[in-house]
Structures are given as structure tokens and as C-alpha cells.
Write an enzyme that holds these catalytic residues in place. Structure first.
Site, PDB file in Angstrom:
ATOM      1  N   ASP A 172      37.026  35.011  41.577  1.00 44.78           N
ATOM      2  CA  ASP A 172      35.806  35.775  41.893  1.00 44.78           C
ATOM      3  C   ASP A 172      35.487  35.771  43.380  1.00 44.78           C
ATOM      4  OD1 ASP A 172      35.319  36.057  39.015  1.00 44.78           O
ATOM      5  OD2 ASP A 172      34.686  33.967  39.095  1.00 44.78           O
ATOM      6  N   LYS A 187      38.730  39.429  45.894  1.00 49.39           N
ATOM      7  CA  LYS A 187      40.088  39.852  46.256  1.00 49.39           C
ATOM      8  C   LYS A 187      40.235  41.369  46.194  1.00 49.39           C
ATOM      9  CE  LYS A 187      41.797  37.204  42.982  1.00 49.39           C
ATOM     10  NZ  LYS A 187      40.606  36.436  42.610  1.00 49.39           N
ATOM     11  N   GLY A 221      39.338  39.722  36.528  1.00 42.90           N
ATOM     12  CA  GLY A 221      38.822  41.045  36.828  1.00 42.90           C
ATOM     13  C   GLY A 221      38.604  41.248  38.307  1.00 42.90           C
ATOM     14  N   HIS A 222      38.937  42.438  38.788  1.00 42.33           N
ATOM     15  CA  HIS A 222      38.616  42.839  40.149  1.00 42.33           C
ATOM     16  C   HIS A 222      37.583  43.952  40.072  1.00 42.33           C
ATOM     17  CE1 HIS A 222      42.858  41.459  41.596  1.00 42.33           C
ATOM     18  NE2 HIS A 222      42.012  40.461  41.477  1.00 42.33           N
ATOM     19  N   GLN A 246      42.677  35.352  39.222  1.00 40.42           N
ATOM     20  CA  GLN A 246      42.142  33.992  39.290  1.00 40.42           C
ATOM     21  C   GLN A 246      42.378  33.393  40.688  1.00 40.42           C
ATOM     22  OE1 GLN A 246      44.385  34.364  36.332  1.00 40.42           O
ATOM     23  NE2 GLN A 246      42.799  34.712  34.862  1.00 40.42           N
TER      24      GLN A 246
END
Length: 428
Positions: free
Chosen positions: A14, A17, A41-42, A228
Site C-alpha cells: 500500500d 506503487k 491492489g494498485h 505487496q
């Protein structure tokens, strides 16, 4: 030949990225996802539209970059098809810009049921997302998993039936009070669903290893998206409070088929503070009003789960560890605007373990549980950063904060995030 640049999270995920990937993908030919599943998730905002990408590489949002899901990913077909449909609905040409490794392992409903059952049995909860990621990787290494190529192979139905029945028996052992196991694992329904998934995904499935190497031979520009982060690595994170894959540089290699000779820059991504979702040690966590304020200012709620994140000051001891493990060549520091709203900022420069001062990180849970952060206080109150177009235009206190990080870690800060929008980033 060209080389692949890599974007890796340095702490617990988180870190933002997606923004760095979005920038690098602007002129990249290929963006690759190497590890993890839809537990990651991005989040990227494009033209004021928020995209939460869980499986498809977020680099595809450039509109001209091929997104590749590598062999190291464990893939939930239902989630993937939802992402494909969402991109199509917003005008993206997914047919020409998505490829899926034929070696990527497939998540099935029994993986999610096992995930929940095992977490329920644990005395010390890990804080799993319940997406079936761990059990899917267990099957991979136990050599009983289904890969994408298996969905098209002769005998798929027989293999699925065997696996479904064996997992039913295992689930009834682990979770005998669960009354919906038979209903959720009805073989005929599973076969129909996964046959449909296979047909819909077939146009995207290919030998991505060969595709990637040929692309580098043709001097294509490539970026590998990390999922991650370093301290969640199954080997190098704070085990067992980790993910089930290697989101470090080693996982990039085994999750794509690229070699060490194919890697260019390795960008480590951090926030100007730190955060963590789930259980596990966290030396600089703030269980007070300051931590709460960081959470609210930084909108620290999980992309995948919506869970509130634990928040604290920046930990340079852990960051030095991430630099060593991944061979980082430069950093991205996000949320500089968030931390700049505090009058004074604390930065962890060492750990005090029962009177012994160290600047070396350890994954030993006992040591981390006893470690107390040694802080260096820096000036805050950066003021408004939105109008800054270069590093030189930043307020002096903000520049001093960035330079302090650089001096401690020994590598440059190349990207600086100054807001939520994709344009809110300074490049040095």
C-alpha cells in the site's frame, strides 16, 4: 537488448506503487505482474476515474502498454473477468493489450473456503484477506494445483472432480460445522463455471516467458509491477505475518522467467510515513491520536479489503533492509504532502533492543516485539505542495526531509508524490 525496470514495495504494501508504475508505463511497451493474487491492489486515478487493479497490471492504463500476468501469480478467473469487463467499459482495448501466462495457477472456491477455515483455527490470527491465496500456493508447491494450461488440457474435468472431492473431505475435517461446503463445491457447477472462464480467457493465454524475452531482444521497454512488499515476503518478511509469495526481487525473477541479466533499475516505493494492514510486528506504529491523524489525512484504508491501516512514522531501519534485499537503485517517496501537515516529524533511525542500539533490521518476532524506535526529529509544516513543479520548488523543510532519507539509505529519491492524482508527482 533492453532491460526491465522493477517497482517494489519496501514495507508492508500500500505504498503507492501504482503511481510510479503509471509514470513508467507512460512510454513502456510492456508491464508485468509477477507474484501474488487479488489480495493485492494498485489504485490509480485516470481522468478523475478511480481504477482499483487487483490482477491486471496497472500499466495497461496507459492505453498502449501490454499488461502481462506472469506465471508467479495465482489467478481468480472471476475477479480477472470483472477487471477485464471494467476496462472494456471504459474504452480500453483489452484484447490487444493483455496476456496471461499459461503457467499461472488458478484459484478455485475451495481455496477460499480453506483460507477461512485455517484462519478460524489459528490461535494467533495472521489477518489473511480470505482470497484463497495461501491455499492456492500450497497446492502449487504440493504439485496438485491447476495451471491455466490445465483448463484446456485433456482430462481437465477428471482432475477437477478429483481435486474438488479431496478438498471437500479436507474442509469437512477442518471445518465440520460448515453446512455449505457441499453446496459451494458442487462439481457440476464448478465444471460449468470454469469451462466458461477458460473459454473467455483463452484469447489472452500464452507462453509469456518467451514473449517477454523476445520483447527485450527487440529492445522493448518493460516495467515489472510489484505486489505487496518486502516485509510481507514469505522468506524475508516478519514470518508468519506475511503473504504467501516472494514480492521481492527474487519473486520477480521466478514469477516472470526473467534473469538477473535482464533487470535494469529497481525502484523501491515508500510513503513519507509507514502503514500496515493485518496482524504482525510493527516497530513504529502509533496507537494514539497522531496515528489516527495520519490514517485520516492519508486515507489509509485497504484497496482490496477496506480495512483501516495501522499507521506510524517512517522506519529507515526497515528501509535499509529493503534496499539490501532487493538491490534498490532509487526510491519513490509518496504522501509527502500528508506528513508535511505535522509541525514536527519523527523518523526512526535505529532500534533499541533492551539497551542495545542497532541499525540492522531482523525478522525475529521476539526481537521486533521488544524493539523500541530511536527517533530523529525533523521539521514539518511543509505548507502547500500542489503547485510545486520541481524538487527545487519544494519548501526547505520538505527538501531536508527527502535529503535526510537519501543520506541514511545511500540511494537517491527519484520520485516524490505530492498528492492523490496521477500528475501529482515530481521527477528528479
Amino acid at each position: 537488448m533492453s532491460k526491465a525496470d522493477v517497482v517494489i514495495g519496501c514495507f508492508y504494501g500500500d505504498e503507492g506503487k501504482g503511481k510510479v508504475i503509471d509514470y513508467l508505463a507512460a512510454d513502456a511497451d510492456i508491464a508485468v505482474r509477477a507474484t501474488g493474487g487479488d489480495n493485492a491492489g494498485h489504485t490509480i486515478r485516470v481522468d478523475h476515474i478511480k481504477y482499483a487493479m487487483h490482477l491486471i497490471p496497472s500499466g495497461i492504463l496507459s492505453g498502449h502498454t501490454v499488461g502481462v500476468i506472469g506465471n508467479g501469480v495465482v489467478l481468480n478467473p472471476e475477479v480477472l473477468l470483472e477487471e477485464i469487463a471494467n476496462l472494456k467499459a471504459h474504452g480500453y482495448d483489452v484484447e490487444h493489450y493483455l496476456k496471461i501466462s499459461d503457467k499461472a495457477h488458478v484459484i478455485l472456491p475451495y481455496h477460499q473456503l480453506l483460507d477461512a477455515a485455517l484462519e478460524k483455527l489459528r490461535a494467533a490470527k495472521i489477518g489473511t484477506t480470505g482470497k484463497g491465496i495461501g491455499p492456492a500456493y500450497c497446492d502449487k508447491y504440493e504439485r496438485s494445483g491447476l495451471r491455466m494450461e490445465d483448463l484446456y488440457a485433456p482430462g481437465f474435468a477428471e482432475k477437477l472432480q478429483y481435486l474438488t472431492e479431496s478438498k471437500k473431505a479436507l474442509l469437512k475435517f477442518y471445518d465440520p460445522e460448515n453446512a455449505v461446503i457441499d453446496e459451494n463445491l458442487d462439481f457440476e457447477k464448478l465444471l460449468a463455471a470454469y469451462t466458461r472462464y477458460a473459454e473467455e480467457l483463452k484469447p489472452y493465454v500464452c507462453d509469456t516467458l518467451t514473449f517477454l524475452h523476445k520483447a527485450l531482444e527487440e529492445d522493448k521497454k518493460m516495467v515489472v509491477e510489484g505486489a505487496q512488499a518486502t516485509l510481507l515476503d514469505i522468506d524475508f518478511g516478519s514470518y508468519p505475518f506475511v503473504t504467501s509469495s516472494n514480492p521481492t526481487i527474487g519473486g520477480v525473477l521466478t514469477g516472470t522467467g526473467l534473469s538477473t541479466a535482464d533487470i535494469g533499475n529497481v525502484y523501491g516505493v515508500i510513503k513519507a510515513y509507514s502503514s500496515r494492514v493485518g496482524e504482525g510486528p510493527y516497530v513504529t506504529e502509533l496507537l494514539d491520536g497522531i496515528g489516527d491523524r495520519i490514517r485520516e489525512l492519508g486515507h489509509e484504508y485497504g484497496t482490496t479489503t477496506g480495512r483501516p491501516r495501522r499507521c506510524g512514522w517512517l522506519d529507515l531501519v526497515a528501509l535499509k533492509y529493503a534496499r539490501r534485499v532487493n538491490g534498490l537503485t532509487a526510491l519513490s517517496v509518496n504522501h509527502l504532502d500528508t506528513i508535511g501537515r505535522f509541525d514536527k516529524i519523527q523518523v526512526c533511525v535505529a532500534y533499541d533492543c533492551d539497551g542495545t542500539i542497532t541499525e540492522d533490521f531482523s525478522t525475529n518476532l521476539d526481537l521486533l516485539g521488544r524493539a523500541k524506535p530511536v527517533y530523529k526529529e525533523l521539521a514539518g509544516n511543509f505548507g502547500e505542495l500542489a503547485g510545486c513543479q520541481s524538487f527545487e520548488e519544494l519548501p526547505q523543510a520538505a527538501k531536508d526531509y527527502i535529503r535526510f532519507i537519501e543520506d541514511y539509505i545511500g540511494i537517491p529519491v527519484k520520485f516524490i508524490g505530492t498528492g492523490a492524482e496521477r500528475e501529482a508527482m515530481l521527477i528528479r
